[in-house]
Design a protein around this motif. Structure first.
Motif, PDB file in Angstrom:
ATOM      1  N   GLU A 559      17.448  15.603 -14.131  1.00 20.24           N
ATOM      2  CA  GLU A 559      17.048  14.532 -15.027  1.00 20.24           C
ATOM      3  C   GLU A 559      15.576  14.183 -14.761  1.00 20.24           C
ATOM      4  N   TYR A 560      14.834  13.905 -15.828  1.00 22.67           N
ATOM      5  CA  TYR A 560      13.462  13.405 -15.670  1.00 22.67           C
ATOM      6  C   TYR A 560      13.499  11.880 -15.737  1.00 22.67           C
ATOM      7  N   ILE A 561      12.929  11.258 -14.723  1.00 22.69           N
ATOM      8  CA  ILE A 561      12.934   9.789 -14.686  1.00 22.69           C
ATOM      9  C   ILE A 561      11.507   9.273 -14.496  1.00 22.69           C
ATOM     10  N   GLU A 562      11.335   7.998 -14.809  1.00 25.41           N
ATOM     11  CA  GLU A 562      10.039   7.344 -14.587  1.00 25.41           C
ATOM     12  C   GLU A 562      10.089   6.618 -13.240  1.00 25.41           C
ATOM     13  N   LYS A 563       9.195   7.009 -12.352  1.00 23.85           N
ATOM     14  CA  LYS A 563       9.173   6.455 -11.000  1.00 23.85           C
ATOM     15  C   LYS A 563       7.921   5.588 -10.817  1.00 23.85           C
ATOM     16  N   LYS A 564       8.115   4.391 -10.272  1.00 26.52           N
ATOM     17  CA  LYS A 564       6.992   3.492 -10.043  1.00 26.52           C
ATOM     18  C   LYS A 564       6.287   3.867  -8.741  1.00 26.52           C
ATOM     19  N   ILE A 565       4.993   4.160  -8.832  1.00 28.78           N
ATOM     20  CA  ILE A 565       4.205   4.553  -7.654  1.00 28.78           C
ATOM     21  C   ILE A 565       2.947   3.693  -7.615  1.00 28.78           C
ATOM     22  N   LEU A 566       2.971   2.669  -6.793  1.00 26.39           N
ATOM     23  CA  LEU A 566       1.861   1.714  -6.731  1.00 26.39           C
ATOM     24  C   LEU A 566       0.688   2.302  -5.950  1.00 26.39           C
ATOM     25  N   PRO A 567      -0.543   1.966  -6.349  1.00 27.79           N
ATOM     26  CA  PRO A 567      -1.712   2.536  -5.673  1.00 27.79           C
ATOM     27  C   PRO A 567      -1.974   1.887  -4.312  1.00 27.79           C
ATOM     28  N   ILE A 568      -2.666   2.627  -3.471  1.00 28.70           N
ATOM     29  CA  ILE A 568      -3.186   2.086  -2.207  1.00 28.70           C
ATOM     30  C   ILE A 568      -4.533   1.436  -2.523  1.00 28.70           C
ATOM     31  N   THR A 569      -4.754   0.229  -2.036  1.00 22.60           N
ATOM     32  CA  THR A 569      -6.014  -0.474  -2.268  1.00 22.60           C
ATOM     33  C   THR A 569      -6.721  -0.687  -0.935  1.00 22.60           C
ATOM     34  N   ILE A 570      -7.980  -0.272  -0.859  1.00 19.67           N
ATOM     35  CA  ILE A 570      -8.750  -0.381   0.384  1.00 19.67           C
ATOM     36  C   ILE A 570      -9.952  -1.277   0.127  1.00 19.67           C
ATOM     37  N   LEU A 571     -10.109  -2.296   0.964  1.00 19.37           N
ATOM     38  CA  LEU A 571     -11.184  -3.279   0.803  1.00 19.37           C
ATOM     39  C   LEU A 571     -12.393  -2.874   1.644  1.00 19.37           C
ATOM     40  N   MET A 572     -13.486  -2.556   0.961  1.00 18.63           N
ATOM     41  CA  MET A 572     -14.714  -2.127   1.638  1.00 18.63           C
ATOM     42  C   MET A 572     -15.462  -3.330   2.229  1.00 18.63           C
ATOM     43  N   PRO A 573     -16.056  -3.175   3.413  1.00 16.13           N
ATOM     44  CA  PRO A 573     -16.735  -4.308   4.058  1.00 16.13           C
ATOM     45  C   PRO A 573     -18.119  -4.574   3.477  1.00 16.13           C
ATOM     46  N   ASN A 574     -18.165  -5.091   2.247  1.00 10.34           N
ATOM     47  CA  ASN A 574     -19.467  -5.420   1.645  1.00 10.34           C
ATOM     48  C   ASN A 574     -19.329  -6.562   0.653  1.00 10.34           C
ATOM     49  N   VAL A 575     -20.475  -7.088   0.234  1.00 10.24           N
ATOM     50  CA  VAL A 575     -20.518  -8.039  -0.872  1.00 10.24           C
ATOM     51  C   VAL A 575     -20.823  -7.203  -2.106  1.00 10.24           C
ATOM     52  N   GLY A 576     -19.849  -7.020  -2.971  1.00  3.41           N
ATOM     53  CA  GLY A 576     -20.033  -6.083  -4.075  1.00  3.41           C
ATOM     54  C   GLY A 576     -19.582  -6.608  -5.415  1.00  3.41           C
ATOM     55  N   SER A 577     -19.625  -5.708  -6.395  1.00  2.00           N
ATOM     56  CA  SER A 577     -19.271  -6.107  -7.762  1.00  2.00           C
ATOM     57  C   SER A 577     -18.453  -5.057  -8.502  1.00  2.00           C
ATOM     58  N   LYS A 578     -18.166  -3.929  -7.833  1.00  2.00           N
ATOM     59  CA  LYS A 578     -17.478  -2.838  -8.519  1.00  2.00           C
ATOM     60  C   LYS A 578     -16.228  -2.410  -7.756  1.00  2.00           C
ATOM     61  N   SER A 579     -15.246  -1.971  -8.511  1.00  2.00           N
ATOM     62  CA  SER A 579     -14.094  -1.283  -7.928  1.00  2.00           C
ATOM     63  C   SER A 579     -14.137   0.162  -8.380  1.00  2.00           C
ATOM     64  N   SER A 580     -13.440   1.030  -7.667  1.00  2.00           N
ATOM     65  CA  SER A 580     -13.482   2.447  -8.023  1.00  2.00           C
ATOM     66  C   SER A 580     -12.116   3.093  -7.837  1.00  2.00           C
ATOM     67  N   MET A 581     -11.774   3.981  -8.765  1.00  2.00           N
ATOM     68  CA  MET A 581     -10.573   4.800  -8.632  1.00  2.00           C
ATOM     69  C   MET A 581     -10.986   6.012  -7.803  1.00  2.00           C
ATOM     70  N   TRP A 582     -10.694   5.967  -6.499  1.00  2.00           N
ATOM     71  CA  TRP A 582     -11.212   7.006  -5.611  1.00  2.00           C
ATOM     72  C   TRP A 582     -10.496   8.341  -5.829  1.00  2.00           C
ATOM     73  N   GLN A 583      -9.175   8.313  -5.902  1.00  2.00           N
ATOM     74  CA  GLN A 583      -8.434   9.526  -6.234  1.00  2.00           C
ATOM     75  C   GLN A 583      -7.098   9.136  -6.856  1.00  2.00           C
ATOM     76  N   GLU A 584      -6.625   9.958  -7.793  1.00  2.00           N
ATOM     77  CA  GLU A 584      -5.437   9.592  -8.580  1.00  2.00           C
ATOM     78  C   GLU A 584      -4.128   9.859  -7.842  1.00  2.00           C
ATOM     79  N   THR A 585      -4.157  10.729  -6.832  1.00  2.00           N
ATOM     80  CA  THR A 585      -2.985  10.942  -5.978  1.00  2.00           C
ATOM     81  C   THR A 585      -3.473  11.018  -4.533  1.00  2.00           C
ATOM     82  N   SER A 586      -2.539  10.876  -3.580  1.00  2.00           N
ATOM     83  CA  SER A 586      -2.926  10.936  -2.167  1.00  2.00           C
ATOM     84  C   SER A 586      -2.841  12.342  -1.594  1.00  2.00           C
TER      85      SER A 586
END
Length: 769
Positions: A559-586
């Motif tokens: 069976e093909y099912i829809e699986k929820k896969i939440l992203p890993i979020t890493i907080l960079m040590p800076n004062v910033g204004s942008k977020s980035s999608m670093w990679q779509e899978t681990s």
């Protein structure tokens, strides 16, 4: 033009001498032989070193772009000319000048394009800033039970139309051109006057385009500035002052109002492009009207309201000589420690730490290089000894290095600010915590710039015989090696990207880049979780992926099912204004989580930063899953349909001429990057279309509804909107067919003695959303 036939003329200038004035008509250009020149004007400020040319880029406008002033005793050789055609005579005088001219133009365009991008960012930043401060003003009024005044300039303020500031100047091209050795440029461009003149004309087209785009942004910034502060009453400063006077008359505490006024002052004085002559006058008048004895600048009074005397003293003691503590703890060589101290002393003294001069750029790079060496040494020692001063954690989590680089208030907030530690389904880490995951074998490092993960890098080295099979096995167990790989490949790049200051990045925490209070800037894990949840209330299928599921013990073959896969979020040590999608899978498996990176301190709201990241994730995960078929329209997918739509939009009869022109401008603005066209549409989809505000053309809307559908409550609300009704009817019909098919399949499993597992039930629930 005959004047050019004279021999080359030279002129010696004393320090401070004006060479050319901004806006003056061009009558000569010059080459700096010795010394250096400071260029200042509306296009920013930079230092031009010996060996560069002044005035050639300016020919594109017909007037000098800057005030050019000798920084020191300077010798120039100059050529009298008035038009671009006259430049051919300079080429005739010495063909090697061609390479020098092109080299100078590349450097100047890097500076101007960088300033333009900063100005574009400021237009959005100042708009968001004044809206936030307006809300703060209303909240203060509410707290004091006073009716807030309506500021028409803010109420009527519209968002800046980016279509008015589209340029095609390619910053990457200028940077790469600058990287080519000067001798090679001299040889290449000296070979053909035509090629040199064509290149110059291209630069002139770019500067004309930027010059035209500058005006609407400056006009918008001034419009917002007048809403922020002016001599009349219809601005935020005057309304805050008015509120302070009322509170003061009743002997109330005006500290909250004063904190907002100080915030405005700090923000404005940081941005040199904002004309601010009126502000000091307004501040002075404000202070004279406040009752005698109100020490508005005494930060200590504010601090004692938030912290005990013991807390203030304790933080000061622990932070004393922070830099010395950090350097000693790291064990770095004395030579590098001394250099780092020297670099930081110079950096701290800079009036503009975002200057784009060669000297400041070299200084930032030198600091950055040692910073990451320190980071690696300190991280390993902290994990091995489990003993560290509090300032070590501040260094690892925020890039803090010296108590003198931040205010006392900021220091206290950092010391007593704690990130939440509660368990959540959302994996969110500080940079220190993420490296700990790798160090203790709970996670694998991220990919490098060649799209290779740690194992992939080792495989490549084994292929080229740089490592043996036995060494590869050892390296795969080397957790310290994996941490080093992550610092060198992901951390360095992601830290710069999330800062939002790619050209002027420095990893050091400094008060010059901190606007507002730390507690307002900190990206709390709870706020990020809330942002993810709010996003999924709109785009419910965002983090679901189709995977193959089977369980023979329960009678489930395939069976093909829809699986929820939440992203890993890493907080960079800076004062910033942008977020980035670093990679779509681990990793190589399609069901591993994506990795997103964000600044740990930011004036931006988490939800605003994550929307664009979610758009890029949508695109990249589809490309990953589709593989080589990602753009093949015979294999229907988000990317293939968008690719087809953008590639052939000119022939699309369903698009109006206005829609085609708007799309053409967008494609130009993002330099033919189809993904970025989609991302901009996705942002409109989430922010506006989900509320029924039509921003997209019907082709884009149809694709987005198919692959990024709204949740059921939103679909129900939009069903009566003409732009959505037909699309939603089709969507609901298709969904009903899918659900019916699943129900029949699950009923068949039950009839055959199998069990419908929780995974299958969850899959059915997903399709009913």
């Amino acid at each position: 033009m005959g004047r050019l036939e004279q021999s080359m003329m030279t002129r010696r200038l004393e320090a401070g001498a004006v060479i050319y004035q901004e806006g003056a008509t061009i009558n000569e250009i010059c080459i700096i032989l010795t010394g250096s020149v400071k260029a200042t004007g509306k296009y920013g400020e930079n230092t031009i070193m010996a060996g560069n040319v002044l005035g050639v880029l300016d020919l594109g406008i017909g007037k000098y772009l800057y005030n050019y002033t000798a920084n020191e005793e300077t010798l120039i050789c100059y050529f009298q000319l008035e038009t671009l055609q006259d430049l051919g005579k300079v080429f005739a005088a010495d063909k090697t000048y061609a390479g020098i001219i092109i080299s100078s133009l590349a450097k100047q365009m890097i500076s101007i394009t960088g300033e333009f991008e900063k100005l574009k960012g400021l237009s959005e930043e100042i708009s968001q800033f004044i809206r936030n401060e307006y809300e703060e003003y209303k909240q203060i009024c509410k707290n004091y039970h006073k009716e807030p005044a309506q500021i028409k300039r803010i109420e009527n303020l519209e968002e800046f139309e980016e279509d008015n500031a589209i340029v095609t100047a390619d910053l990457d091209y200028f940077i790469n051109l600058d990287l080519i050795p000067l001798e090679l440029k001299k040889k290449f461009y000296s070979a053909s006057e035509y090629v040199m003149m064509t290149e110059v004309k291209r630069f002139h087209e770019n500067i004309l385009e930027i010059s035209d785009a500058y005006e609407p942004i400056i006009e918008y910034v001034n419009q917002v500035k007048h809403a922020l502060f002016a001599k009349d009453e219809d601005n935020l400063f005057m309304r805050l002052a008015e509120l302070a006077f009322m509170i003061n008359e009743s002997n109330g505490d005006i500290s909250f109002v004063w904190s907002r006024i100080k915030n405005i002052t700090t923000f404005v004085t940081k941005e040199k492009v904002i004309e601010q002559a009126v502000l000091p006058v307004l501040i002075s008048h404000f202070k004279t009207k406040i009752k005698v004895g109100a020490d508005l600048d005494d930060e200590q009074n504010d601090l004692t309201k938030q912290y005990t005397i013991e807390q203030i003293k304790g933080a000061k003691v622990l932070a004393k000589d922070s830099l010395a503590t950090i350097l000693e703890y790291s064990g770095i060589s004395q030579d590098k420690a001394d250099k780092f101290k020297q670099y930081l002393t110079v950096y701290n003294s800079l009036p503009d730490k975002s200057a784009t001069t060669d000297e400041v750029d070299k200084l930032r790079k030198a600091i950055t290089k040692i910073f990451y060496e320190l980071y690696e040494l300190i991280f390993f020692k902290a994990e091995e000894t489990k003993m560290a001063e509090p300032v070590i954690d501040l260094f690892l989590n925020y890039g803090y290095v010296d108590e003198k680089f931040i205010t006392e208030s900021q220091l206290l907030q950092l010391f007593y600010l704690k990130q939440e530690q509660e368990v959540s389904e959302y994996p969110i880490y500080t940079m220190k915590e993420w490296l700990q995951e790798i160090y203790y074998g709970k996670a694998e490092p991220s990919k490098n710039e060649f799209d290779l993960d740690y194992q992939g890098m080792l495989r490549e080295k084994k292929k080229t015989q740089h490592v043996s099979e036995a060494e590869e096995r050892e390296y795969l167990k080397d957790q310290k090696g994996k941490v080093t790989f992550e610092i060198e490949n992901m951390f360095r790049a992601a830290n710069k990207i999330t800062s939002g200051k790619v050209l002027t990045f420095c990893p050091i925490l400094h008060k010059d880049f901190i606007i507002g209070t730390i507690d307002k800037l900190i990206q709390k894990k709870s706020d990020i979780i809330k942002a993810y949840e709010e996003l999924q209330k709109i785009d419910f299928s965002l983090f679901y992926r189709t995977v193959l599921y089977h369980d023979s013990s329960k009678g489930i073959a395939k069976e093909y099912i829809e699986k929820k896969i939440l992203p890993i979020t890493i907080l960079m040590p800076n004062v910033g204004s942008k977020s980035s999608m670093w990679q779509e899978t681990s990793g190589l498996r399609k069901d591993t989580p994506a990795r997103f990176v964000m600044p740990i301190l930011s004036k931006e709201q988490a939800e605003d930063m994550l929307i664009s990241v979610a758009g890029r994730y949508r695109w990249e995960i589809c490309r990953n899953v589709q593989g080589v078929y990602w753009s093949d329209i015979t294999e229907k997918s988000l990317t293939s349909e968008y690719y087809d739509y953008i590639q052939f939009y000119k022939k699309n009869r369903d698009l109006s001429p206005q829609a085609k022109e708007k799309l053409r401008n967008e494609i130009t603005r993002v330099r033919n990057n189809y993904r970025e066209v989609f991302v901009q549409d996705y942002i409109q989809w989430i922010r506006y279309e989900s509320k029924g505000s039509s921003r997209l053309n019907k082709i884009a809307r149809a694709i987005l509804l198919t692959y990024c559908p709204f949740s059921k409550p939103i679909r129900t609300e939009l069903s009566n909107f003409p732009a959505f009704s037909e699309l939603l009817d089709r969507y609901e019909t298709l969904q009903a067919a899918k659900i019916k098919k699943l129900e029949n399949a699950y009923a068949s499993i039950r009839r055959n003695g199998g069990t419908v597992t929780k995974e299958l039930e969850d899959n059915l629930a997903f399709h009913n959303q």
